[in-house]
Design a protein around this motif. Sequence first.
Motif, PDB file in Angstrom:
ATOM      1  N   LYS A 109      10.324  13.140  74.719  1.00 40.86           N
ATOM      2  CA  LYS A 109      11.234  12.183  74.110  1.00 40.86           C
ATOM      3  C   LYS A 109      12.318  11.790  75.103  1.00 40.86           C
ATOM      4  N   GLY A 110      12.666  10.508  75.103  1.00 41.20           N
ATOM      5  CA  GLY A 110      13.723  10.019  75.980  1.00 41.20           C
ATOM      6  C   GLY A 110      14.365   8.785  75.368  1.00 41.20           C
ATOM      7  N   TYR A 111      15.532   8.406  75.877  1.00 46.28           N
ATOM      8  CA  TYR A 111      16.298   7.285  75.338  1.00 46.28           C
ATOM      9  C   TYR A 111      16.638   6.310  76.460  1.00 46.28           C
ATOM     10  N   VAL A 112      16.494   5.005  76.157  1.00 47.05           N
ATOM     11  CA  VAL A 112      16.848   3.967  77.119  1.00 47.05           C
ATOM     12  C   VAL A 112      18.351   3.706  77.041  1.00 47.05           C
ATOM     13  N   GLY A 113      18.998   3.654  78.193  1.00 45.15           N
ATOM     14  CA  GLY A 113      20.433   3.376  78.242  1.00 45.15           C
ATOM     15  C   GLY A 113      21.011   3.806  79.573  1.00 45.15           C
ATOM     16  N   ASP A 114      22.145   3.245  79.904  1.00 47.29           N
ATOM     17  CA  ASP A 114      22.834   3.586  81.150  1.00 47.29           C
ATOM     18  C   ASP A 114      23.575   4.910  80.975  1.00 47.29           C
ATOM     19  N   PRO A 115      23.146   5.976  81.660  1.00 50.94           N
ATOM     20  CA  PRO A 115      23.783   7.286  81.457  1.00 50.94           C
ATOM     21  C   PRO A 115      25.244   7.345  81.872  1.00 50.94           C
ATOM     22  N   THR A 116      25.723   6.354  82.640  1.00 49.27           N
ATOM     23  CA  THR A 116      27.122   6.379  83.070  1.00 49.27           C
ATOM     24  C   THR A 116      28.066   5.783  82.030  1.00 49.27           C
ATOM     25  N   ARG A 117      27.532   5.198  80.950  1.00 55.51           N
ATOM     26  CA  ARG A 117      28.393   4.614  79.926  1.00 55.51           C
ATOM     27  C   ARG A 117      28.987   5.703  79.042  1.00 55.51           C
ATOM     28  N   PRO A 118      30.310   5.740  78.904  1.00 58.29           N
ATOM     29  CA  PRO A 118      30.942   6.801  78.104  1.00 58.29           C
ATOM     30  C   PRO A 118      30.447   6.846  76.664  1.00 58.29           C
ATOM     31  N   ILE A 158      20.632   7.027  69.734  1.00 55.31           N
ATOM     32  CA  ILE A 158      20.315   8.442  69.911  1.00 55.31           C
ATOM     33  C   ILE A 158      20.461   9.146  68.565  1.00 55.31           C
ATOM     34  N   ASP A 159      19.369   9.724  68.089  1.00 54.78           N
ATOM     35  CA  ASP A 159      19.356  10.295  66.740  1.00 54.78           C
ATOM     36  C   ASP A 159      19.457  11.817  66.717  1.00 54.78           C
ATOM     37  N   GLU A 160      19.545  12.460  67.904  1.00 51.70           N
ATOM     38  CA  GLU A 160      19.716  13.909  67.932  1.00 51.70           C
ATOM     39  C   GLU A 160      20.410  14.317  69.217  1.00 51.70           C
ATOM     40  N   GLN A 161      21.072  15.459  69.175  1.00 46.80           N
ATOM     41  CA  GLN A 161      21.824  15.954  70.325  1.00 46.80           C
ATOM     42  C   GLN A 161      21.320  17.346  70.690  1.00 46.80           C
ATOM     43  N   GLN A 162      21.117  17.570  71.979  1.00 52.95           N
ATOM     44  CA  GLN A 162      20.606  18.846  72.475  1.00 52.95           C
ATOM     45  C   GLN A 162      21.609  19.450  73.461  1.00 52.95           C
ATOM     46  N   PRO A 163      21.514  20.762  73.713  1.00 51.66           N
ATOM     47  CA  PRO A 163      22.489  21.408  74.609  1.00 51.66           C
ATOM     48  C   PRO A 163      22.317  21.046  76.077  1.00 51.66           C
ATOM     49  N   ILE A 164      21.168  20.439  76.440  1.00 60.21           N
ATOM     50  CA  ILE A 164      20.911  20.071  77.826  1.00 60.21           C
ATOM     51  C   ILE A 164      20.691  18.567  77.898  1.00 60.21           C
ATOM     52  N   ILE A 165      21.481  17.879  78.724  1.00 65.29           N
ATOM     53  CA  ILE A 165      21.345  16.431  78.912  1.00 65.29           C
ATOM     54  C   ILE A 165      20.851  16.180  80.339  1.00 65.29           C
ATOM     55  N   ILE A 166      19.786  15.388  80.457  1.00 58.58           N
ATOM     56  CA  ILE A 166      19.245  15.024  81.763  1.00 58.58           C
ATOM     57  C   ILE A 166      19.440  13.528  81.948  1.00 58.58           C
ATOM     58  N   ALA A 167      20.238  13.152  82.922  1.00 64.13           N
ATOM     59  CA  ALA A 167      20.536  11.746  83.207  1.00 64.13           C
ATOM     60  C   ALA A 167      19.664  11.283  84.368  1.00 64.13           C
ATOM     61  N   GLY A 168      18.651  10.477  84.055  1.00 64.58           N
ATOM     62  CA  GLY A 168      17.738   9.979  85.076  1.00 64.58           C
ATOM     63  C   GLY A 168      16.454  10.781  85.117  1.00 64.58           C
ATOM     64  N   VAL A 169      15.325  10.134  84.829  1.00 66.40           N
ATOM     65  CA  VAL A 169      14.038  10.842  84.847  1.00 66.40           C
ATOM     66  C   VAL A 169      13.046  10.095  85.735  1.00 66.40           C
ATOM     67  N   VAL A 179      17.147  13.222  77.133  1.00 71.81           N
ATOM     68  CA  VAL A 179      16.850  12.519  78.384  1.00 71.81           C
ATOM     69  C   VAL A 179      17.348  11.080  78.286  1.00 71.81           C
ATOM     70  N   LEU A 180      18.117  10.645  79.295  1.00 75.96           N
ATOM     71  CA  LEU A 180      18.655   9.293  79.338  1.00 75.96           C
ATOM     72  C   LEU A 180      18.211   8.616  80.629  1.00 75.96           C
ATOM     73  N   ASP A 181      17.784   7.361  80.530  1.00 75.29           N
ATOM     74  CA  ASP A 181      17.440   6.586  81.722  1.00 75.29           C
ATOM     75  C   ASP A 181      17.515   5.110  81.374  1.00 75.29           C
ATOM     76  N   HIS A 182      17.978   4.286  82.326  1.00 76.56           N
ATOM     77  CA  HIS A 182      18.154   2.852  82.058  1.00 76.56           C
ATOM     78  C   HIS A 182      16.861   2.073  82.171  1.00 76.56           C
ATOM     79  N   ASP A 183      15.800   2.685  82.696  1.00 76.14           N
ATOM     80  CA  ASP A 183      14.537   1.988  82.921  1.00 76.14           C
ATOM     81  C   ASP A 183      13.599   2.180  81.723  1.00 76.14           C
ATOM     82  N   LEU A 184      13.308   1.091  81.022  1.00 78.30           N
ATOM     83  CA  LEU A 184      12.460   1.163  79.831  1.00 78.30           C
ATOM     84  C   LEU A 184      11.049   1.649  80.170  1.00 78.30           C
ATOM     85  N   LYS A 185      10.502   1.204  81.297  1.00 77.28           N
ATOM     86  CA  LYS A 185       9.139   1.595  81.663  1.00 77.28           C
ATOM     87  C   LYS A 185       9.028   3.105  81.860  1.00 77.28           C
ATOM     88  N   VAL A 186      10.037   3.695  82.476  1.00 72.71           N
ATOM     89  CA  VAL A 186      10.022   5.142  82.704  1.00 72.71           C
ATOM     90  C   VAL A 186      10.051   5.894  81.378  1.00 72.71           C
TER      91      VAL A 186
END
Length: 626
Positions: A460-469, A412-423, A443-450
């Motif tokens: 813009k979105g990032y692949v990864g498990d949003p529950t990981r600290p 993740i190369d940037e941080q925004q004031p609103i985080i959306i976990a799951g798209v 935007v975070l989601d574990h599904d690469l296709k999404v």
Amino acid sequence: MEAFLFHASIYLIAVVLAVPIASRLGLGSVLGYLVAGIIIGPVLNMTGTDTKDLQHFAEFGVVMMLFLIGLELEPRALWAMRDRLVGLGGLQIVVTALVVTLGVLALGYSWRIALTLGVILSLSSTAIVLQTLSEKQLMPTAGGRSAFSVLLMQDIAVIPILAFLPLLALPGARALAKAQAAETHVTLHFLQQLPPWGVTLVTLGAVAATVLAGHYLVRPLYAYVHRARLREVNTALALMIVVSIATLMLLVGLSPALGAFLAGVVLANSEFKHELESDIAPFKGLLLGLFFITVGAGMDFDLFFSQPVTLLGLALALMVAKGAVLYVLGRLFKLKSRNQWLFTLGLAQAGEFGFVLTAFSVKQRILPDSLAQSLLLVIALSMFLTPLFFILHDVIAKRMKDEGAAHEADEIDEQQPIIIAGVGRFGQVVNRMVTMSGFRTTVLDHDLKVIQLLRQFGFKGYVGDPTRPELLRAAGIGQARVLVVCLDDRAAATRLVAYVRRLREDIHIIARARDREHVFELYRAGADDIVREYFDGALRVGRYVLENAGLSDYEARELEKTFFKLDRAAVRDLADLWKPDLPTEKNAAYIARAKQLNRELEAALLARYSQTRSEKTETRTDTAAE
């Protein structure tokens, strides 16, 4: 010193070379560790004579793994899985032990040896299975949860098994074994001097000490150490907790792995559970890898090459027999398709506790040394074949059109004031509206296709498990103003809300709920705004029905607003009466209050309808007068 450094270098080189190759070939890290152990052990003979001593040290990785698993399980969650824990896990042990015992009897062995082998081989490999499930991100699936329940029950069963096995020895051999064990184990000698009720009190006292220390001692101790703000001291404290508990369990004759798991469950609700996880995880991974290498290095290839067909046939026969039992139990407990195959193929091997129980059985004069050596090789071969069974599961899963394969998390190369976990379909609408209104989101989601689809449309979105600290920290959870939780996994969404609420009290959390009970779970977890995924759409459909049933647009819209407002208040009211461990149909207070609220809602809607009709009539009268 030179010998130690030489062997350490050999093991590390084997890990660095073999494991990445195995992972790239899709074989998994476990098979890579096993192959590395075989290469540096039986093939090149570079491990010397310290493999057994090193294996005892490496088994501590299993202890750490169970501690981390316990941290992920709150006591309420453990109680909720009691049916599968006792029912599925208990049946697996009993039925598998019976099937193996009958098979060994058919080979001509005595009932004492047959029953001993049945009990030992009924256990599966906690280390291999949980490591592989975690790597493949299959733990949240129904098959993964069922496998975990069985493995946990097996770890618990080790205690009564250790108490039961000495009863299978002949009386004279049993007395000799007890005398020799007492000579080499001071604490065991002390316990043997106690009456049965005294041994029970000592055992229960050790368990109670673990629970009480977790509640009343570890928390203030961690707060004291944390004030030093030195990462290495925090790590030392985490290791001290696990080592101390394991030592206490060993002193009273209990399984250190089970004691570590119990301590993890006790600390699951603590505010520093995630710090403990991050401190211990690297040691767990390294020691587990070392454990698998020692299994490969300790295989007796001279014995194997003397009768390869027999030993390999016995290992495969064991896995087929256990697989058949697991398949039937999976059907009995209503596992389906991919989950049933995961459950069946994942637990078909013998386990690392088999090494411990085999050595214990030899000391108790139950098993002869020659049979024990063959048994150890069969156990090792079954563990070695397990990654291949997981590969077979992957092939079956692909044929069943298994979707949502796991991928490595993006940087993740940037941080925004609103985080959306799951798209998914729900989160995409939220993200489109927010971004098109001029706000930036992460935007975070574990599904690469999404995520790939999202990027094709310019979002813009990032692949990864949003529950990981660690992923949340990288996304800027420490500075974000709003977190939107739109995960499809109900349990994961609740865990995420609870974790972020513990982390920050000031962040505003908006969560999607699957149904009313999920609303209650999210409400207790700390969500500020909760939206039922089909509720708003159902309200609009209801409004259209009223409009086409004869009401005006204004009347239908006002009734929709009234229903929304009162139903939302009713859900908040019912949340206080909801009990997660009690089925809704048995919660008398909940049902009575729900009926009362429904009557009040009906009365309010009728009153609102009468008011809108009166307003409409007055408007017409005023217009006519003009």
